[in-house]
Design a protein around this motif. Structure first.
Motif, mmCIF file in Angstrom:
data_model
loop_
_atom_site.group_PDB
_atom_site.id
_atom_site.type_symbol
_atom_site.label_atom_id
_atom_site.label_comp_id
_atom_site.label_asym_id
_atom_site.label_seq_id
_atom_site.Cartn_x
_atom_site.Cartn_y
_atom_site.Cartn_z
ATOM 1 N N THR A 183 0.874 -1.162 0.122
ATOM 2 C CA THR A 183 0.072 -0.120 -0.154
ATOM 3 C C THR A 183 0.959 1.291 0.061
ATOM 4 O OG1 THR A 183 -0.224 -0.087 2.426
ATOM 5 C CG2 THR A 183 -1.934 -1.169 1.195
ATOM 6 N N THR B 121 0.344 0.384 -6.549
ATOM 7 C CA THR B 121 0.346 -0.891 -5.686
ATOM 8 C C THR B 121 -1.178 -0.993 -4.844
ATOM 9 O OG1 THR B 121 1.251 -0.067 -3.759
ATOM 10 C CG2 THR B 121 2.719 -1.185 -5.468
ATOM 11 N N ILE B 122 -1.572 0.025 -4.569
ATOM 12 C CA ILE B 122 -2.970 0.104 -3.659
ATOM 13 C C ILE B 122 -3.947 -0.404 -4.918
ATOM 14 C CG2 ILE B 122 -4.723 1.583 -2.809
ATOM 15 C CD1 ILE B 122 -2.381 3.011 -1.302
ATOM 16 N N THR C 157 -7.049 -2.932 -4.301
ATOM 17 C CA THR C 157 -8.294 -2.786 -4.551
ATOM 18 C C THR C 157 -9.012 -3.461 -5.627
ATOM 19 O OG1 THR C 157 -7.899 -0.587 -5.684
ATOM 20 C CG2 THR C 157 -8.318 -0.531 -3.218
ATOM 21 N N VAL D 135 -8.744 0.206 2.438
ATOM 22 C CA VAL D 135 -7.360 0.290 2.208
ATOM 23 C C VAL D 135 -6.785 1.147 3.573
ATOM 24 C CG1 VAL D 135 -5.472 1.510 0.949
ATOM 25 C CG2 VAL D 135 -7.392 0.241 -0.083
ATOM 26 N N THR E 29 -3.079 2.897 4.101
ATOM 27 C CA THR E 29 -2.102 3.312 3.222
ATOM 28 C C THR E 29 -0.693 3.109 4.018
ATOM 29 O OG1 THR E 29 -2.588 5.486 4.293
ATOM 30 C CG2 THR E 29 -3.337 4.943 2.052
ATOM 31 N N LYS E 30 0.354 2.908 3.424
ATOM 32 C CA LYS E 30 1.688 2.542 4.094
ATOM 33 C C LYS E 30 1.807 3.983 5.030
ATOM 34 C CE LYS E 30 6.531 1.312 3.533
ATOM 35 N NZ LYS E 30 7.699 1.170 2.382
ATOM 36 N N ILE F 228 -5.196 8.269 -4.993
ATOM 37 C CA ILE F 228 -5.745 7.076 -4.011
ATOM 38 C C ILE F 228 -7.289 7.552 -3.654
ATOM 39 C CG2 ILE F 228 -5.724 5.881 -1.946
ATOM 40 C CD1 ILE F 228 -2.427 6.426 -1.901
ATOM 41 N N SER G 132 -9.751 4.730 -5.309
ATOM 42 C CA SER G 132 -9.876 3.627 -4.674
ATOM 43 C C SER G 132 -11.248 2.914 -4.386
ATOM 44 C CB SER G 132 -9.447 3.816 -3.063
ATOM 45 O OG SER G 132 -10.309 4.575 -2.501
ATOM 46 N N GLN H 284 -6.956 -7.259 8.882
ATOM 47 C CA GLN H 284 -5.711 -6.841 7.811
ATOM 48 C C GLN H 284 -4.978 -7.851 7.549
ATOM 49 O OE1 GLN H 284 -3.968 -3.372 9.315
ATOM 50 N NE2 GLN H 284 -5.916 -2.127 9.634
#
Length: 296
Positions: free
Chosen positions: A24, A29-30, A34, A41, A43-44, A87, A91, A253
């Motif tokens: 993420t 990458t996200i 998704t 989601v 996020t990092k 995002i 998303s 998660q």
């Protein structure tokens, strides 16, 4: 079968989301995650400065992952100007923004990021014995945002219930448990070194080997506080996910299994969930929350 769940006001079509980490760490990458149907989601983790991450940062072990990852390697300006807007636009699911690590950093970041976030996750990585810093970081966030704030706890604190209560006292709307376990070490016997690039070769363990620790932590927290718990640590199948729900998690998660086996693991788990629910006679995933029997 009804897979939907509600967590601190967030409506999720299903209880599976990626944990903050390499999968993420960018809009692209996200997007791959998704596309696999996750319910939200995370996020990092972003902090006030870019991280310098030693390479290699991830080692795949038998059944788990050892990592020396840190927070995002891009500065917060890159996320605020480019990543979060993209995002947010693309998303299609709730966005939980992970931030770290001190109250002052959280206060600096939230005002600029809030337009793109549906909720915040605070990654403290706090390993001490005094829960007061957890209360303070939760309070720092909830003072400046009305959006839900989740606090992610380390399994190394001495009393998970006490630390979860401190987060709730600070205003946290939910608890995420657990963070990775360690430090740990793997050794290449031919080279007599570690597969990781950290200075001492040490890293933090995640994935299926830590699932029993994570399940116990979720259950302890569920029985200690009256806010939703998001369970993380070792999920690799639909049955694993349902175990976390039974332990007390309203959502889950997963990251390590998708790192080891590919992001299709998300869609595979979601595909298998209805069948696994049918096996145990559950029509709605929320009806299973906290049904583990602690009396025996």
């Amino acid at each position: 079968m009804d897979l939907s769940t509600k967590i601190a006001g967030l409506d999720l079509e299903n209880p599976l989301m990626p944990a903050a980490g390499p999968l993420t760490g960018s809009p692209s990458t996200i997007g791959r995650v998704t596309d696999r149907g996750v319910g939200a989601v995370v996020t990092k983790t972003v902090s006030t400065e870019a991280a310098e991450v030693p390479k290699p940062a991830i080692a795949r072990l038998d059944g788990g992952v050892l990592n020396c990852e840190k927070w995002a390697e891009e500065p917060p300006e890159k996320w605020i100007d480019d990543y979060y807007p993209e995002i947010s636009e693309n998303s299609g699911v709730p966005i939980i923004v992970s931030l770290g690590y001190e109250p002052e950093q959280v206060k600096e970041l939230i005002p600029e990021i809030e337009p793109f976030a549906d909720a915040f996750e605070l990654s403290s990585h706090y390993l001490g014995r005094d829960p007061e810093p957890i209360r303070k970081i939760a309070g720092a966030a909830t003072e400046i945002t009305e959006k839900p704030v989740f606090v992610k706890l380390s399994p190394h604190v001495p009393d998970l219930g006490e630390f979860a209560s401190a987060a709730v006292d600070g205003g946290a709307a939910g608890i995420v448990a657990i963070n990775s376990v360690g430090p740990g070490l793997d050794i290449d016997l031919e080279e007599l070194n570690s597969p990781l690039g950290s200075e001492d070769g040490y890293g933090w363990l995640s994935g299926p080997p830590i699932k029993p620790l994570a399940l116990q932590a979720v259950n302890e927290i569920y029985n200690s506080v009256d806010v939703p718990v998001i369970g993380v640590g070792g999920i690799a199948s639909a049955r694993d996910l349902l175990q976390f729900i039974a332990a007390g998690a309203s959502g889950t998660q997963m990251l390590s299994s998708a790192i080891s086996n590919g992001v299709d693991r998300y869609s595979e788990i979601l595909r298998d969930l209805p069948e696994e629910m049918e096996k145990i006679g559950v029509d709605e995933v929320t009806s299973l929350v906290g049904k583990y029997d602690n009396s025996r």
